[in-house]
Enzyme design. Structure first.
Site, PDB file in Angstrom:
ATOM      1  CD  GLU A 265      46.805  26.934-103.601  1.00 30.79           C
ATOM      2  OE1 GLU A 265      45.949  26.898-102.696  1.00 30.79           O
ATOM      3  OE2 GLU A 265      46.981  27.931-104.312  1.00 30.79           O
ATOM      4  CB  CYS A 299      43.181  30.519-102.982  1.00 32.53           C
ATOM      5  SG  CYS A 299      44.909  30.221-102.587  1.00 32.53           S
TER       6      CYS A 299
END
Length: 496
Positions: A265, A299
């Site tokens: 991720e 993110c």
């Protein structure tokens, strides 16, 4: 006053608290520069010991062979133990990460626990799958009776997992690795960021309290050599990592010779599309609110603000006014809405990109400097650029700070083209008065998730992950455990 969990000065290996062989390292509060504790540092030999413990626990321990219901019962005790510690975990995050309290309580602490609760609900429904009956010619008796057979698909734990996590949402990231892996029956070695070790070490206390079998979860610390060992050792079956794109690529390369499964991720440069018919005031306030979350250290935060040119002047003016209301400071003050960056190195990176934006000809609407009177921590002002083009470095690179780029467009097709013109594909957002048009646009965005008009406010039941260089695999959602399971097909004849 002592910050919760910062008294932990040992590693958690094979169900035991072990003194660190590489000494200790001070952990700094990024808002004040004060050392909140001395965290243990593992030696390479201790990482080897943690891997050996996880391997033994998987190959010979009870955890992988327990029924799903038995494992779920243990993990439910983890939920109870974490809920009882919510306030302490929040206090730790405020000091260890510097995240504002209104973000910490929900996004940093309660949401991760809710993810585990959702995973438990899904796990209780995880059963073998029986496929349709096959009727086929018997290859051993040509012209004879047909063969009748069936297939059962069973799911088994993948094996020993190494988990490497980042600093921005450490409790969430650690629990996002622990939850599915342990429910699936895997064993794990967890290595957190050196900036935020206590958000991982606290799970050793949880393991002791809930009676997790020894070796199932091992928690070590360290730097690059220790991390590399977790990506290269033959005894590791899978690596799961949350962090930067560059480190993710390095992990893939390190894992390749042993053909480990890699679950990543990674970063994002997500676009928020504001159509011509959007509520400009709402959209501008929402955009600045997103950027303020953990000082932009997220993110999935939309940092490219794609705004229809007919409303862009109004959007820019309102966003600038909202940014002026952001209170930057030490998150120990509950009225603070944006805390610091994690370290001076991260602030230097953000300042570098601000300079690049100015040099490229973007218009600095606000911010761009260090706030006055906050000299003890790693603070930066909320920063907004207008007149940005999508080829500028500030529009293409993940800055990981509170820096927003306003990019104009004239049509829906152009907006989609700009949104997809990125090496990332993690998240997206659309603001519009025409929900149907917005939904159609969401279907065209190459990203793992898209929020339409603010979304639902939760993601406990939805899969999250990246397209392109934003990662491999998914977290959360009904198939979360599948990332940590093998599927085995068992074929058998019927009627004899």
């Amino acid at each position: 006053m002592t910050v919760p969990f910062t008294q932990i000065d040992r590693l958690y290996i094979d169900g035991q608290w072990i003194a660190p062989e590489a000494g200790t390292e001070g952990v700094t509060n990024p808002a004040t520069g004060a050392v909140i504790g001395k965290a243990p540092l593992a030696s390479v030999a201790q990482v080897e010991a943690a891997i050996a413990a996880a391997r033994k626990a998987f190959d010979h321990g009870p955890w992988p062979t327990m029924t799903m219901d038995e494992r779920v019962d243990v993990m439910q005790r983890m939920v109870d133990a974490l809920l009882a510690r919510q306030a302490d975990v929040a206090a730790l995050i405020v000091a260890e990460v510097g995240c504002a309290q209104h973000i910490t309580q929900g996004m940093q602490v309660l949401n991760p626990i809710n993810h585990l609760i959702a995973a438990i609900r899904s796990a209780r429904r995880d059963e073998e799958e029986r496929l349709p009956i096959d009727v086929t010619p018997n290859m051993f008796v040509p012209g004879g009776p047909m063969s009748v057979g069936g297939t059962t698909v069973v799911r088994e734990p993948f094996g020993v997992v190494s988990a490497i996590t980042g600093y921005n949402f450490p409790f969430l990231l650690n629990l996002a690795k622990i939850s599915p892996a342990l429910l699936a029956g895997c064993t794990m070695v967890l290595k957190p960021s050196q900036f935020t070790p206590y958000s991982a070490l606290l799970f050793g206390q949880i393991c002791d309290e809930i009676g997790l079998p020894k070796g199932v979860l091992n928690i070590i610390t360290g730097g690059i050599p220790e991390g590399q060992l977790l990506c290269t050792d033959d005894r590791i079956d899978m690596v799961t990592f949350t962090g930067s794109e560059s480190v993710g690529a390095a992990i893939m390369a390190q894992a390749a010779p042993t053909l480990k499964k890699v679950h990543l991720e990674l970063g994002g440069k997500s676009a928020m599309i504001v159509r011509h018919d959007a509520d400009v005031q709402r959209a501008a306030a929402m955009a600045v609110g997103y950027l303020s979350v953990n000082a932009g250290q997220g993110c999935a935060i939309p940092t490219r603000l794609l705004v229809h040119n007919s409303i862009r002047p109004a959007f820019s003016a309102i966003a600038k006014a909202v940014a002026a209301q952001i209170k930057v400071g030490d998150a120990s003050d509950p009225t603070v809405t944006m805390g610091p960056l994690i370290r001076e190195s991260q602030r230097a990176k953000v300042e570098h990109y601000i300079a690049l934006g100015k040099a490229a000809g973007a218009t600095l609407l606000c911010g761009g400097s260090r706030p006055a009177g906050l000299d003890g921590g790693f603070f930066i002002e909320m920063t907004l650029f207008d007149d940005v083009t999508n080829d500028m470095a500030i529009a293409q690179d993940e800055i990981f700070g509170p820096v927003g780029c306003i990019i104009g467009f004239d049509s829906d097709d152009e907006a989609i083209e700009i949104a997809n013109a990125s090496r990332y594909g993690l998240n997206g957002a659309i603001e519009t008065a025409d929900a149907a048009a917005g939904y159609a646009m969401a279907m065209r965005i190459r990203a793992g998730s898209v929020s339409l008009n603010g979304g639902t406010g939760t993601m406990s039941y939805a899969p999250i992950g990246g397209y392109k260089r934003s990662g491999i695999g998914r977290e959360y959602g009904p198939n979360w455990l599948r990332e940590y399971q093998h599927e085995k097909s068992v074929f058998y004849p019927i009627g004899r």
